[in-house]
Design a protein around this motif. Structure first.
Motif, PDB file in Angstrom:
ATOM      1  N   CYS A  25     -14.340  -0.535  -2.596  1.00 16.09           N
ATOM      2  CA  CYS A  25     -13.295  -1.027  -1.693  1.00 16.09           C
ATOM      3  C   CYS A  25     -13.620  -0.591  -0.272  1.00 16.09           C
ATOM      4  N   GLN A  26     -13.140  -1.369   0.679  1.00 15.69           N
ATOM      5  CA  GLN A  26     -13.302  -1.031   2.090  1.00 15.69           C
ATOM      6  C   GLN A  26     -11.937  -0.802   2.720  1.00 15.69           C
ATOM      7  N   VAL A  27     -11.837   0.294   3.455  1.00 14.51           N
ATOM      8  CA  VAL A  27     -10.670   0.533   4.309  1.00 14.51           C
ATOM      9  C   VAL A  27     -11.130   0.165   5.716  1.00 14.51           C
ATOM     10  N   PRO A  28     -10.675  -0.978   6.238  1.00 11.09           N
ATOM     11  CA  PRO A  28     -11.286  -1.526   7.453  1.00 11.09           C
ATOM     12  C   PRO A  28     -10.913  -0.789   8.726  1.00 11.09           C
ATOM     13  N   GLU A  29     -11.761  -0.954   9.722  1.00  9.64           N
ATOM     14  CA  GLU A  29     -11.473  -0.426  11.056  1.00  9.64           C
ATOM     15  C   GLU A  29     -10.216  -1.090  11.601  1.00  9.64           C
ATOM     16  N   GLY A  30      -9.384  -0.321  12.272  1.00  6.95           N
ATOM     17  CA  GLY A  30      -8.203  -0.890  12.903  1.00  6.95           C
ATOM     18  C   GLY A  30      -6.995  -1.004  11.997  1.00  6.95           C
ATOM     19  N   ARG A  31      -7.074  -0.365  10.798  1.00  7.65           N
ATOM     20  CA  ARG A  31      -5.907  -0.294   9.905  1.00  7.65           C
ATOM     21  C   ARG A  31      -5.308  -1.687   9.672  1.00  7.65           C
ATOM     22  N   ILE A  32      -6.116  -2.603   9.184  1.00  4.35           N
ATOM     23  CA  ILE A  32      -5.659  -3.988   8.998  1.00  4.35           C
ATOM     24  C   ILE A  32      -4.789  -4.054   7.746  1.00  4.35           C
ATOM     25  N   ILE A  33      -3.525  -3.753   7.931  1.00  8.20           N
ATOM     26  CA  ILE A  33      -2.555  -3.808   6.843  1.00  8.20           C
ATOM     27  C   ILE A  33      -1.821  -5.153   6.885  1.00  8.20           C
ATOM     28  N   PHE A  34      -1.002  -5.404   5.868  1.00  8.41           N
ATOM     29  CA  PHE A  34      -0.142  -6.586   5.874  1.00  8.41           C
ATOM     30  C   PHE A  34       1.156  -6.187   6.575  1.00  8.41           C
ATOM     31  N   ALA A  35       1.203  -6.469   7.886  1.00  3.48           N
ATOM     32  CA  ALA A  35       2.257  -5.927   8.742  1.00  3.48           C
ATOM     33  C   ALA A  35       3.651  -6.412   8.368  1.00  3.48           C
ATOM     34  N   ASN A  36       3.760  -7.612   7.803  1.00  9.04           N
ATOM     35  CA  ASN A  36       5.074  -8.179   7.483  1.00  9.04           C
ATOM     36  C   ASN A  36       5.568  -7.818   6.089  1.00  9.04           C
ATOM     37  N   LEU A  37       4.734  -7.100   5.329  1.00  5.90           N
ATOM     38  CA  LEU A  37       5.126  -6.657   3.992  1.00  5.90           C
ATOM     39  C   LEU A  37       5.550  -5.197   4.034  1.00  5.90           C
ATOM     40  N   THR A  38       6.278  -4.769   3.015  1.00  6.86           N
ATOM     41  CA  THR A  38       6.676  -3.365   2.933  1.00  6.86           C
ATOM     42  C   THR A  38       5.492  -2.497   2.522  1.00  6.86           C
ATOM     43  N   VAL A  39       5.683  -1.204   2.628  1.00  5.67           N
ATOM     44  CA  VAL A  39       4.661  -0.255   2.180  1.00  5.67           C
ATOM     45  C   VAL A  39       4.330  -0.493   0.714  1.00  5.67           C
ATOM     46  N   MET A  40       5.367  -0.629  -0.113  1.00  6.66           N
ATOM     47  CA  MET A  40       5.155  -0.842  -1.541  1.00  6.66           C
ATOM     48  C   MET A  40       4.408  -2.149  -1.812  1.00  6.66           C
ATOM     49  N   GLU A  41       4.765  -3.207  -1.096  1.00  6.79           N
ATOM     50  CA  GLU A  41       4.091  -4.488  -1.277  1.00  6.79           C
ATOM     51  C   GLU A  41       2.620  -4.404  -0.871  1.00  6.79           C
TER      52      GLU A  41
END
Length: 239
Positions: free
Chosen positions: A78-94
């Motif tokens: 797995c890759q944890v990308p540069e810039g913390r590309i999370i799903f901003a509109n989803l919750t932490v759990m999602e």
């Protein structure tokens, strides 16, 4: 565990990686250091299938690594990308659930989620919060937790300390060591050379798409060229 052999990557007419070769042994933290534009992110993106390479070979656990990103994740990377590309509109759990998208072992997924909340207690407190409203440090923790939810054997970390306050940087690097102690192997791309070398078993120096130095991280941290180019006088005093 991972072998990159003679990797060449081009962006149009730009030769971004020029015959790069690295080895990552199981259970290690291997750091890639270098300045901006050296090719560090290109290397990690090539391994994860985001960037296509023209020449060379990547093998994982003795087998040729597939080039499709979803197959690479399924293989245990797995890759944890540069810039913390999370799903901003989803919750932490999602977001965490998205990390387990390719899995169907529900009991183990819940166990891994519990372990991630132990590793990142703040995520448990924020589990129903929209991810885009988290602080930068919390988003980095979420990105790392989401990556762990794919149950990888090898984690590719791309600039985990980027844009974080010094105190949070120390926390993130402490967590990286904890992840290693969980039995994970880590390939770390990082501009903070001193921190990267201080926790790594082995390291490579990448300059303009070429590996110019490699070896035991504790030896490289004492190398005069590395100290002059990446550590500076302030950090050499702490070696």
């Amino acid at each position: 565990m991972l072998k990159v052999d003679n990797l060449n990557v081009y962006y149009g007419g730009i030769h971004a990686l020029k015959g790069v070769s690295i080895n990552v042994d199981e259970g290690q933290i291997v750091s890639i250091i270098g300045s901006n534009g050296a090719g560090k992110s290109t290397l990690i993106n090539s391994i994860s299938g985001i960037v296509k390479y023209k020449e060379g070979e990547i093998t994982y656990k003795g087998d040729k690594l597939p080039k499709q990103a979803h197959k690479i994740v399924k293989a245990g990377i797995c890759q944890v990308p540069e810039g913390r590309i999370i799903f901003a509109n989803l919750t932490v759990m999602e977001n965490l659930n998205m990390g387990a998208f390719l899995r169907n072992d529900k009991n183990d997924i819940e166990k891994d989620k519990k372990r991630i909340f132990e590793l990142f207690p703040i995520l448990k407190a924020r589990e129903n919060q929209i991810a885009g409203t988290l602080s930068g440090g919390e988003q980095q923790m979420l990105a790392m937790g989401r990556g762990l939810m794919s149950n990888p054997d090898l984690i590719l970390l791309d600039e985990p300390s980027l844009g974080l306050a010094p105190l949070l940087i120390n926390t993130i690097f402490d967590i990286i060591i904890e992840i290693k102690n969980m039995g994970k192997t880590i390939l770390l791309v990082e501009q903070n050379a001193f921190k990267a070398l201080s926790i790594a078993d082995k390291a490579y120096v990448l300059e303009q798409g070429v590996v110019t130095l490699e070896g035991d991280a504790k030896s490289l941290i004492k190398d005069e060229k590395v100290q002059e180019a990446y550590l500076g006088k302030k950090n050499t005093q702490t070696v």
